[in-house]
Write a protein that holds these residues in place. Sequence first.
Motif, PDB file in Angstrom:
ATOM      1  N   SER A 133       0.803  -1.219   0.000  1.00 22.84           N
ATOM      2  CA  SER A 133       0.000   0.000   0.000  1.00 22.84           C
ATOM      3  C   SER A 133       0.834   1.265   0.000  1.00 22.84           C
ATOM      4  CB  SER A 133      -0.938   0.005   1.220  1.00 22.84           C
ATOM      5  OG  SER A 133      -0.195  -0.117   2.416  1.00 22.84           O
ATOM      6  N   GLY A 134       2.138   1.149   0.063  1.00 21.43           N
ATOM      7  CA  GLY A 134       3.015   2.320   0.055  1.00 21.43           C
ATOM      8  C   GLY A 134       4.467   1.898   0.077  1.00 21.43           C
ATOM      9  N   ARG A 135       5.335   2.898  -0.041  1.00 22.60           N
ATOM     10  CA  ARG A 135       6.771   2.626  -0.021  1.00 22.60           C
ATOM     11  C   ARG A 135       7.295   2.591   1.408  1.00 22.60           C
ATOM     12  NH1 ARG A 135       7.870   7.812  -3.301  1.00 22.60           N
ATOM     13  NH2 ARG A 135       6.053   8.320  -2.022  1.00 22.60           N
ATOM     14  N   ILE A 136       8.294   1.751   1.636  1.00 22.69           N
ATOM     15  CA  ILE A 136       8.852   1.606   2.977  1.00 22.69           C
ATOM     16  C   ILE A 136       9.471   2.918   3.438  1.00 22.69           C
ATOM     17  CG2 ILE A 136      10.604   0.438   4.360  1.00 22.69           C
ATOM     18  CD1 ILE A 136      10.165  -2.039   2.646  1.00 22.69           C
ATOM     19  N   ASN A 137      10.226   3.571   2.543  1.00 23.12           N
ATOM     20  CA  ASN A 137      10.904   4.800   2.955  1.00 23.12           C
ATOM     21  C   ASN A 137       9.904   5.905   3.294  1.00 23.12           C
ATOM     22  OD1 ASN A 137      10.095   5.149   0.301  1.00 23.12           O
ATOM     23  ND2 ASN A 137      12.181   5.221  -0.525  1.00 23.12           N
ATOM     24  N   ASP A 138       8.812   5.980   2.558  1.00 22.63           N
ATOM     25  CA  ASP A 138       7.798   6.983   2.863  1.00 22.63           C
ATOM     26  C   ASP A 138       7.090   6.654   4.179  1.00 22.63           C
ATOM     27  OD1 ASP A 138       6.182   9.340   1.517  1.00 22.63           O
ATOM     28  OD2 ASP A 138       4.698   7.987   2.409  1.00 22.63           O
ATOM     29  N   GLY A 139       6.852   5.364   4.426  1.00 23.13           N
ATOM     30  CA  GLY A 139       6.237   4.962   5.689  1.00 23.13           C
ATOM     31  C   GLY A 139       7.107   5.298   6.887  1.00 23.13           C
ATOM     32  N   ILE A 140       8.419   5.087   6.744  1.00 27.58           N
ATOM     33  CA  ILE A 140       9.355   5.429   7.829  1.00 27.58           C
ATOM     34  C   ILE A 140       9.351   6.936   8.061  1.00 27.58           C
ATOM     35  CG2 ILE A 140      11.790   5.469   8.495  1.00 27.58           C
ATOM     36  CD1 ILE A 140      12.102   2.833   6.983  1.00 27.58           C
ATOM     37  N   SER A 141       9.283   7.707   6.972  1.00 29.35           N
ATOM     38  CA  SER A 141       9.226   9.161   7.104  1.00 29.35           C
ATOM     39  C   SER A 141       7.981   9.595   7.864  1.00 29.35           C
ATOM     40  CB  SER A 141       9.247   9.807   5.714  1.00 29.35           C
ATOM     41  OG  SER A 141       9.127  11.205   5.805  1.00 29.35           O
ATOM     42  N   SER A 142       6.835   9.001   7.537  1.00 29.59           N
ATOM     43  CA  SER A 142       5.590   9.330   8.242  1.00 29.59           C
ATOM     44  C   SER A 142       5.679   8.958   9.719  1.00 29.59           C
ATOM     45  CB  SER A 142       4.411   8.600   7.597  1.00 29.59           C
ATOM     46  OG  SER A 142       4.199   9.039   6.277  1.00 29.59           O
ATOM     47  N   LEU A 143       6.239   7.778   9.995  1.00 36.95           N
ATOM     48  CA  LEU A 143       6.398   7.345  11.382  1.00 36.95           C
ATOM     49  C   LEU A 143       7.336   8.276  12.141  1.00 36.95           C
ATOM     50  CD1 LEU A 143       5.783   5.244  13.552  1.00 36.95           C
ATOM     51  CD2 LEU A 143       7.686   3.874  12.672  1.00 36.95           C
ATOM     52  N   SER A 144       8.416   8.705  11.497  1.00 42.19           N
ATOM     53  CA  SER A 144       9.367   9.628  12.130  1.00 42.19           C
ATOM     54  C   SER A 144       8.699  10.952  12.471  1.00 42.19           C
ATOM     55  CB  SER A 144      10.558   9.875  11.195  1.00 42.19           C
ATOM     56  OG  SER A 144      11.233   8.678  10.907  1.00 42.19           O
ATOM     57  N   LEU A 145       7.885  11.463  11.535  1.00 44.94           N
ATOM     58  CA  LEU A 145       7.174  12.715  11.787  1.00 44.94           C
ATOM     59  C   LEU A 145       6.143  12.554  12.895  1.00 44.94           C
ATOM     60  CD1 LEU A 145       6.757  13.802   8.079  1.00 44.94           C
ATOM     61  CD2 LEU A 145       7.940  15.128   9.829  1.00 44.94           C
ATOM     62  N   GLY A 146       5.527  11.379  12.969  1.00 45.86           N
ATOM     63  CA  GLY A 146       4.580  11.125  14.052  1.00 45.86           C
ATOM     64  C   GLY A 146       5.250  11.123  15.408  1.00 45.86           C
ATOM     65  N   ILE A 147       6.408  10.459  15.491  1.00 44.57           N
ATOM     66  CA  ILE A 147       7.168  10.431  16.746  1.00 44.57           C
ATOM     67  C   ILE A 147       7.623  11.837  17.119  1.00 44.57           C
ATOM     68  CG2 ILE A 147       9.292   9.600  17.826  1.00 44.57           C
ATOM     69  CD1 ILE A 147       8.997   7.062  16.111  1.00 44.57           C
TER      70      ILE A 147
END
Length: 385
Positions: free
Chosen positions: A53-67
């Motif tokens: 459903s998405g790219r791993i690097n973009d998902g990590i970026s979203s998670l980083s911004l959430g943290i």
Amino acid sequence: MPKSVAEHIQKPFIYQIKSRFLFYLVVRGSIPFFIAFIGLEFAVSWVQKRKLSGRINDGISSLSLGILSRLPDVLFRSVDLISYIYVWNNYRLFELPWDSPWTWYLTFLGVDFAYYCFHRISHEVNILWAAHQIHHSSEDYNLFTALRQSVLQKYTSWIFNLPMALFIPPSVFAVHLQFNLLYQFWIHTEVISNLGPLEWILNTPSHHRVHHGRNPYCIDKNYGGTLIIWDRIFGTFEAEDAEVVYGLTHPVNSFDPIMLQLRPLAHIWNTFWATPGFCNKLSVIFKGPGWGPGKPRLGLPEEIPVVNRTCTGFQFCMLSQGTVLLRIGFIILSLTSFGLLMENRPKAGILEIIRCLVFIGVYKLGYLRSQFSYLGYAYEVRHLF
């Protein structure tokens, strides 16, 4: 002291305890569901489209911004609840019974309408958009995107909730505030298409996909949180039509969480000083992000760039799998180190030293670079001292 007086004095304290407990219970209890639904979305997407459903690097970026968006809460109390409780304790006009169903119905509508107002203004006022645009900066649309939040946005959203503090108990407000935000988690997905009659009342994945689109027909539409009725009433509703292309009209092309937080503010700063005239300078801050001298408040619709699905996200493909895995490993190492430090574990200091040395190593090798070159020295100094 008479019992009635004692109860009156203790009420503010009791409301604070109730509100904070409910806030902690809802947020803490939702984390396992977030993880489970993200895994389920990846699985369903693979079954439906034979791709994630998405790219791993973009998902990590979203998670980083959430943290990153939650870090201020470690040092400061929730501004939403503290401001609300202060107004309730000092300025409330009357008190609706917390155990009445009508109080809960009214609060549900009130919280959702307040969110609609704040969300709409966040798109129409440039300085507020500078914070909110972080949530829109992903060119993927999945449950990870829901976690992509701003550090600064929470320091303006609380204002829109204060009218309710004049008559709605804080404990009832706290529950609805969190459920309103939690509801919006599941609508960030492409694996759910259309929900039939519910599309008339609720904010659904289809409606919210439009909101995240950068197609001309998607701009400044569908601001609702739980309900879509506000958009239908105030003329900001748009149904999903052509394929939605996600992200900003001017893509940021970066995964750097610091750059994503600071670049919009830097842009406003530069535009402010480059724009002649005092009134025009104020307009840079308080009018829409598309405004310019001689233009309408929200800018000109014809200036919205035409989207091209084939070229979007081209710069994101440059990261190798090795770089992505290295960044994943460093994030896990960092989170582990922070956890041990907060628990005062004996070996926490040693692990933190290792983490800092690893950071300097991978930074020097070019695997962790910021697009703000002057931040490089700050990164190195921070991890050395």
